[in-house]
Design a protein around this motif. Structure first.
Motif, PDB file in Angstrom:
ATOM      1  N   SER A  24     -18.924  45.868  21.250  1.00  0.00           N
ATOM      2  CA  SER A  24     -19.061  44.900  20.159  1.00  0.00           C
ATOM      3  C   SER A  24     -19.270  43.491  20.693  1.00  0.00           C
ATOM      4  O   SER A  24     -19.892  42.667  20.040  1.00  0.00           O
ATOM      5  N   ARG A  29     -25.634  43.336  20.742  1.00  0.00           N
ATOM      6  CA  ARG A  29     -25.160  43.409  19.369  1.00  0.00           C
ATOM      7  C   ARG A  29     -25.413  42.105  18.629  1.00  0.00           C
ATOM      8  O   ARG A  29     -25.706  42.091  17.437  1.00  0.00           O
ATOM      9  N   ALA A  30     -25.292  40.978  19.341  1.00  0.00           N
ATOM     10  CA  ALA A  30     -25.565  39.679  18.720  1.00  0.00           C
ATOM     11  C   ALA A  30     -27.033  39.571  18.321  1.00  0.00           C
ATOM     12  O   ALA A  30     -27.366  39.136  17.210  1.00  0.00           O
ATOM     13  N   ASP A  33     -27.780  41.779  15.350  1.00  0.00           N
ATOM     14  CA  ASP A  33     -27.332  41.171  14.095  1.00  0.00           C
ATOM     15  C   ASP A  33     -28.379  40.202  13.566  1.00  0.00           C
ATOM     16  O   ASP A  33     -28.716  40.203  12.377  1.00  0.00           O
ATOM     17  N   THR A  36     -31.567  42.111  12.444  1.00  0.00           N
ATOM     18  CA  THR A  36     -31.352  42.786  11.159  1.00  0.00           C
ATOM     19  C   THR A  36     -31.295  41.769  10.022  1.00  0.00           C
ATOM     20  O   THR A  36     -31.767  42.025   8.909  1.00  0.00           O
ATOM     21  N   GLY A  37     -30.709  40.602  10.311  1.00  0.00           N
ATOM     22  CA  GLY A  37     -30.636  39.558   9.295  1.00  0.00           C
ATOM     23  C   GLY A  37     -32.014  39.078   8.871  1.00  0.00           C
ATOM     24  O   GLY A  37     -32.287  38.907   7.677  1.00  0.00           O
ATOM     25  N   PRO A 130     -25.321  41.836   7.927  1.00  0.00           N
ATOM     26  CA  PRO A 130     -25.164  41.041   9.156  1.00  0.00           C
ATOM     27  C   PRO A 130     -24.717  39.623   8.841  1.00  0.00           C
ATOM     28  O   PRO A 130     -25.044  39.072   7.782  1.00  0.00           O
ATOM     29  N   LEU A 131     -23.979  39.014   9.760  1.00  0.00           N
ATOM     30  CA  LEU A 131     -23.527  37.643   9.552  1.00  0.00           C
ATOM     31  C   LEU A 131     -24.706  36.677   9.459  1.00  0.00           C
ATOM     32  O   LEU A 131     -24.634  35.663   8.765  1.00  0.00           O
ATOM     33  N   SER A 132     -25.788  36.994  10.147  1.00  0.00           N
ATOM     34  CA  SER A 132     -26.944  36.103  10.142  1.00  0.00           C
ATOM     35  C   SER A 132     -27.568  35.979   8.756  1.00  0.00           C
ATOM     36  O   SER A 132     -28.282  35.011   8.483  1.00  0.00           O
ATOM     37  N   MET A 303     -21.586  34.095  18.917  1.00  0.00           N
ATOM     38  CA  MET A 303     -21.888  35.296  18.138  1.00  0.00           C
ATOM     39  C   MET A 303     -21.418  36.542  18.880  1.00  0.00           C
ATOM     40  O   MET A 303     -20.852  37.464  18.281  1.00  0.00           O
ATOM     41  N   ARG A 307     -18.206  37.481  16.587  1.00  0.00           N
ATOM     42  CA  ARG A 307     -18.889  38.032  15.410  1.00  0.00           C
ATOM     43  C   ARG A 307     -17.981  38.984  14.628  1.00  0.00           C
ATOM     44  O   ARG A 307     -17.922  38.941  13.401  1.00  0.00           O
ATOM     45  N   SER A 308     -17.256  39.836  15.325  1.00  0.00           N
ATOM     46  CA  SER A 308     -16.425  40.831  14.656  1.00  0.00           C
ATOM     47  C   SER A 308     -15.153  40.239  14.064  1.00  0.00           C
ATOM     48  O   SER A 308     -14.460  40.912  13.287  1.00  0.00           O
TER      49      SER A 308
END
Length: 314
Positions: A24, A29-30, A33, A36-37, A130-132, A303, A307-308
């Protein structure tokens, strides 16, 4: 995803399990994210537009109140400061109007960027996105407001175009040692990449400050206090030409190096200068691009590491 492995001991002893290794906290993974955002453009695009519609719900002209309020402020302060500084309104009003428009975008990304994850607490805890997405929602909303405010620029430039489409000086005529600007031309199209770079920097600012402010809730109070100070330290309502030699000044002001050391000046300059027919120093682009690289590097590190945890902090 977790990776597990088993180590078999010698002499027939029972196998020993190795603790799972979490992936993670990795740059992959960053990046995933953020990728995907961007792919969820319908989601953050709709959310950003709904934010503006919600703000002006039941209003007759809706988001165009943004444009009207921006135009009134620029007109009032432009007329006032042009008299205080004894500057021609035909060149100073476009200068201050464009500065206000760009500053509105920068200050909006700073103030609302810090609240990005806090204000989206409900969605973060309920929506597996995603956070983005929330970062892009904030940047897109500010970009829409910038587009509305650019209407003020178009109107002002249309009124004073005959004073801006030729070489001019902020203090009047291009005579003697007064700093003379080239005027509006095809060169003004360089403001387009300037706006794109500005939006790119808004992304890392929103992401980085959003994570930090979610963990430390005092940060927004501190930065909001500094925004007003930065406004007066940045040449927005006063022209930097007044610090140059020529006109009423015999030599370069000692405050000029401090202005050049202000990164916000360079971000405003790469957009405002071409829009009103002024030349942009290549040093401004060096500063902006350097900050872009460093800023995104810091944002990606944040990130990767936190992020998690954002969903637990909100």
């Amino acid at each position: 995803m977790h990776a597990t492995s088993t180590v078999h001991a010698a002499d027939g002893a029972a196998p020993t399990s190795v603790p799972p290794i979490s992936d993670s906290k990795t740059f992959s993974r960053a990046f995933a994210d953020i990728k995907t955002g961007f792919a969820a453009k319908e989601l953050w695009g709709h959310l950003g537009w709904q934010d503006i519609k919600q703000r002006y719900r039941r209003s007759v002209i809706g988001p165009f109140w943004i444009t009207i309020s921006q135009g009134i402020i620029a007109l009032g302060l432009g007329l006032l400061y042009s008299q205080l500084f004894a500057l021609p309104t035909a060149t100073f009003l476009p200068y201050i109007s464009t500065g206000f428009i760009i500053w509105g975008f920068i200050s909006g990304c700073l103030s609302e960027g810090m609240e990005t994850f806090i204000s989206n607490e409900g969605l973060i805890k309920q929506l597996p996105a995603p956070l983005s997405v929330y970062v892009l929602r904030t940047v897109w909303r500010q970009t829409l407001m910038l587009a509305h405010n650019l209407i003020v620029y178009v109107i002002v430039v249309a009124i004073f175009f005959t004073s801006l489409d030729q070489p001019y000086a902020m203090s009047g005529e291009c005579v003697g040692q007064v700093l003379c600007h080239p005027g509006i031309g095809w060169y003004s199209l360089s403001a387009i990449p300037g706006i794109l770079v500005l939006a790119l920097n808004a992304g890392w600012v929103t992401l980085l400050l959003g994570i930090i402010s979610t963990r430390y809730r005092d940060i927004p109070q501190v930065i909001n206090s500094l925004i007003q100070l930065l406004f007066y330290m940045t040449p927005i309502v006063w022209p930097i030409d007044q610090l140059m030699a020529g006109g009423a000044r015999d030599s370069i002001s000692g405050a000029l190096p401090f202005v050049y050391a202000n990164p916000l000046f360079h971000f405003i300059q790469i957009v405002r200068a071409p829009l009103i027919g002024q030349a942009v120093s290549i040093n401004s682009w060096y500063v902006v691009l350097g900050i872009t690289v460093v800023g995104w590097g810091l944002a990606l590190v944040a990130m990767r590491n936190y992020r998690s945890r954002v969903s637990y902090w909100v």
